[in-house]
Design a protein around this motif. Structure first.
Motif, PDB file in Angstrom:
ATOM      1  N   ILE A 105       0.878  -1.164   0.000  1.00 27.51           N
ATOM      2  CA  ILE A 105       0.000   0.000   0.000  1.00 27.51           C
ATOM      3  C   ILE A 105       0.914   1.212   0.000  1.00 27.51           C
ATOM      4  O   ILE A 105       1.668   1.425   0.941  1.00 27.51           O
ATOM      5  CB  ILE A 105      -0.942   0.019   1.214  1.00 27.51           C
ATOM      6  CG1 ILE A 105      -1.803  -1.244   1.222  1.00 27.51           C
ATOM      7  CG2 ILE A 105      -1.808   1.270   1.183  1.00 27.51           C
ATOM      8  CD1 ILE A 105      -2.664  -1.391   2.463  1.00 27.51           C
ATOM      9  N   LEU A 106       0.861   1.973  -1.057  1.00 29.61           N
ATOM     10  CA  LEU A 106       1.734   3.122  -1.233  1.00 29.61           C
ATOM     11  C   LEU A 106       1.064   4.368  -0.686  1.00 29.61           C
ATOM     12  O   LEU A 106      -0.081   4.664  -1.013  1.00 29.61           O
ATOM     13  CB  LEU A 106       2.027   3.287  -2.728  1.00 29.61           C
ATOM     14  CG  LEU A 106       3.011   4.355  -3.156  1.00 29.61           C
ATOM     15  CD1 LEU A 106       4.384   4.070  -2.564  1.00 29.61           C
ATOM     16  CD2 LEU A 106       3.085   4.400  -4.667  1.00 29.61           C
ATOM     17  N   HIS A 107       1.784   5.080   0.171  1.00 40.84           N
ATOM     18  CA  HIS A 107       1.254   6.320   0.731  1.00 40.84           C
ATOM     19  C   HIS A 107       2.167   7.460   0.310  1.00 40.84           C
ATOM     20  O   HIS A 107       3.338   7.504   0.690  1.00 40.84           O
ATOM     21  CB  HIS A 107       1.190   6.239   2.255  1.00 40.84           C
ATOM     22  CG  HIS A 107       0.635   7.472   2.879  1.00 40.84           C
ATOM     23  ND1 HIS A 107       1.199   8.053   3.984  1.00 40.84           N
ATOM     24  CD2 HIS A 107      -0.413   8.257   2.552  1.00 40.84           C
ATOM     25  CE1 HIS A 107       0.511   9.126   4.319  1.00 40.84           C
ATOM     26  NE2 HIS A 107      -0.463   9.273   3.456  1.00 40.84           N
ATOM     27  N   HIS A 108       1.644   8.333  -0.522  1.00 40.90           N
ATOM     28  CA  HIS A 108       2.397   9.521  -0.906  1.00 40.90           C
ATOM     29  C   HIS A 108       1.423  10.677  -1.103  1.00 40.90           C
ATOM     30  O   HIS A 108       0.216  10.506  -1.030  1.00 40.90           O
ATOM     31  CB  HIS A 108       3.260   9.278  -2.144  1.00 40.90           C
ATOM     32  CG  HIS A 108       2.510   8.816  -3.351  1.00 40.90           C
ATOM     33  ND1 HIS A 108       3.116   8.173  -4.397  1.00 40.90           N
ATOM     34  CD2 HIS A 108       1.202   8.902  -3.706  1.00 40.90           C
ATOM     35  CE1 HIS A 108       2.225   7.892  -5.329  1.00 40.90           C
ATOM     36  NE2 HIS A 108       1.066   8.327  -4.929  1.00 40.90           N
ATOM     37  N   ASP A 109       1.966  11.849  -1.326  1.00 43.33           N
ATOM     38  CA  ASP A 109       1.119  13.034  -1.454  1.00 43.33           C
ATOM     39  C   ASP A 109       0.717  13.247  -2.921  1.00 43.33           C
ATOM     40  O   ASP A 109       0.939  12.389  -3.759  1.00 43.33           O
ATOM     41  CB  ASP A 109       1.815  14.262  -0.878  1.00 43.33           C
ATOM     42  CG  ASP A 109       3.193  14.467  -1.477  1.00 43.33           C
ATOM     43  OD1 ASP A 109       3.452  13.955  -2.582  1.00 43.33           O
ATOM     44  OD2 ASP A 109       4.019  15.136  -0.843  1.00 43.33           O
ATOM     45  N   ASN A 110       0.147  14.391  -3.209  1.00 42.25           N
ATOM     46  CA  ASN A 110      -0.350  14.680  -4.552  1.00 42.25           C
ATOM     47  C   ASN A 110       0.638  15.483  -5.398  1.00 42.25           C
ATOM     48  O   ASN A 110       0.222  16.202  -6.302  1.00 42.25           O
ATOM     49  CB  ASN A 110      -1.678  15.445  -4.467  1.00 42.25           C
ATOM     50  CG  ASN A 110      -2.827  14.533  -4.153  1.00 42.25           C
ATOM     51  OD1 ASN A 110      -2.763  13.337  -4.385  1.00 42.25           O
ATOM     52  ND2 ASN A 110      -3.888  15.081  -3.606  1.00 42.25           N
ATOM     53  N   LEU A 111       1.918  15.369  -5.121  1.00 43.28           N
ATOM     54  CA  LEU A 111       2.889  16.034  -5.982  1.00 43.28           C
ATOM     55  C   LEU A 111       2.732  15.529  -7.405  1.00 43.28           C
ATOM     56  O   LEU A 111       2.384  14.354  -7.630  1.00 43.28           O
ATOM     57  CB  LEU A 111       4.314  15.756  -5.504  1.00 43.28           C
ATOM     58  CG  LEU A 111       4.745  16.451  -4.221  1.00 43.28           C
ATOM     59  CD1 LEU A 111       6.128  15.980  -3.807  1.00 43.28           C
ATOM     60  CD2 LEU A 111       4.733  17.952  -4.406  1.00 43.28           C
ATOM     61  N   ARG A 112       2.992  16.370  -8.360  1.00 43.01           N
ATOM     62  CA  ARG A 112       2.794  15.986  -9.765  1.00 43.01           C
ATOM     63  C   ARG A 112       3.469  14.675 -10.147  1.00 43.01           C
ATOM     64  O   ARG A 112       2.855  13.857 -10.831  1.00 43.01           O
ATOM     65  CB  ARG A 112       3.244  17.111 -10.685  1.00 43.01           C
ATOM     66  CG  ARG A 112       2.265  18.234 -10.714  1.00 43.01           C
ATOM     67  CD  ARG A 112       2.643  19.245 -11.744  1.00 43.01           C
ATOM     68  NE  ARG A 112       1.698  20.345 -11.672  1.00 43.01           N
ATOM     69  CZ  ARG A 112       1.524  21.216 -12.616  1.00 43.01           C
ATOM     70  NH1 ARG A 112       2.234  21.139 -13.712  1.00 43.01           N
ATOM     71  NH2 ARG A 112       0.644  22.183 -12.477  1.00 43.01           N
ATOM     72  N   PRO A 113       4.728  14.430  -9.746  1.00 44.23           N
ATOM     73  CA  PRO A 113       5.336  13.148 -10.115  1.00 44.23           C
ATOM     74  C   PRO A 113       4.597  11.938  -9.540  1.00 44.23           C
ATOM     75  O   PRO A 113       4.600  10.871 -10.124  1.00 44.23           O
ATOM     76  CB  PRO A 113       6.754  13.236  -9.544  1.00 44.23           C
ATOM     77  CG  PRO A 113       7.010  14.688  -9.378  1.00 44.23           C
ATOM     78  CD  PRO A 113       5.682  15.304  -9.074  1.00 44.23           C
ATOM     79  N   HIS A 114       3.956  12.115  -8.398  1.00 41.97           N
ATOM     80  CA  HIS A 114       3.258  11.003  -7.752  1.00 41.97           C
ATOM     81  C   HIS A 114       1.924  10.691  -8.423  1.00 41.97           C
ATOM     82  O   HIS A 114       1.439   9.564  -8.320  1.00 41.97           O
ATOM     83  CB  HIS A 114       3.015  11.309  -6.275  1.00 41.97           C
ATOM     84  CG  HIS A 114       4.270  11.441  -5.487  1.00 41.97           C
ATOM     85  ND1 HIS A 114       4.298  12.005  -4.250  1.00 41.97           N
ATOM     86  CD2 HIS A 114       5.548  11.084  -5.757  1.00 41.97           C
ATOM     87  CE1 HIS A 114       5.534  11.998  -3.787  1.00 41.97           C
ATOM     88  NE2 HIS A 114       6.309  11.452  -4.690  1.00 41.97           N
ATOM     89  N   VAL A 115       1.329  11.669  -9.065  1.00 35.50           N
ATOM     90  CA  VAL A 115       0.023  11.455  -9.697  1.00 35.50           C
ATOM     91  C   VAL A 115       0.105  11.470 -11.222  1.00 35.50           C
ATOM     92  O   VAL A 115      -0.913  11.434 -11.895  1.00 35.50           O
ATOM     93  CB  VAL A 115      -1.020  12.488  -9.207  1.00 35.50           C
ATOM     94  CG1 VAL A 115      -1.272  12.328  -7.720  1.00 35.50           C
ATOM     95  CG2 VAL A 115      -0.597  13.906  -9.537  1.00 35.50           C
ATOM     96  N   ALA A 116       1.323  11.481 -11.750  1.00 36.48           N
ATOM     97  CA  ALA A 116       1.514  11.469 -13.201  1.00 36.48           C
ATOM     98  C   ALA A 116       1.034  10.135 -13.781  1.00 36.48           C
ATOM     99  O   ALA A 116       1.067   9.094 -13.119  1.00 36.48           O
ATOM    100  CB  ALA A 116       2.983  11.689 -13.541  1.00 36.48           C
TER     101      ALA A 116
END
Length: 82
Positions: free
Chosen positions: A54-65
Motif C-alpha cells: 500500500i503506497l502512501h504519498h502526497d499529490n505532488l505531480r510526479p506522484h500522480v503522473a
C-alpha cells in the motif's frame, strides 16, 4: 549545499533510500525508477512472505503522473488515499 534525500519506509523500517545529485529534481521518470528499485528490494527481502503493498504519498505531480500510475498498477500496488 543542499541535496535531496528520497526515503522509502515499510512496516519493518527502511526499504530504500537515495541521495539525488544537487541539480536533480523529482519528476515522473525519477519517481518510476525509484518505484522499480523499491519493488526489487521488497521482492528480495520479503519474497518468502505474502505481502501487500500500500503506497502512501502526497499529490505532488510526479506522484500522480500517468507514468507513475501505470507503474503502480503494473506492480499491483494500492495507493492509500488520505
Amino acid at each position: 549545499r543542499k541535496v535531496m534525500l528520497c526515503a522509502w519506509w515499510g512496516m519493518e523500517g527502511k526499504i530504500y533510500w537515495e541521495l539525488l545529485p544537487r541539480s536533480q529534481t523529482i519528476n515522473a521518470e525519477v519517481c518510476c525508477r525509484q518505484l522499480r528499485q523499491v519493488a526489487a528490494v521488497v521482492e528480495r527481502k520479503i519474497a518468502s512472505r505474502r505481502h501487500e503493498m500500500i503506497l502512501h504519498h502526497d499529490n505532488l505531480r510526479p506522484h500522480v503522473a500517468r507514468l507513475t500510475k501505470e507503474v503502480v498498477t503494473e506492480f499491483g500496488w494500492e495507493v492509500l488515499l488520505y
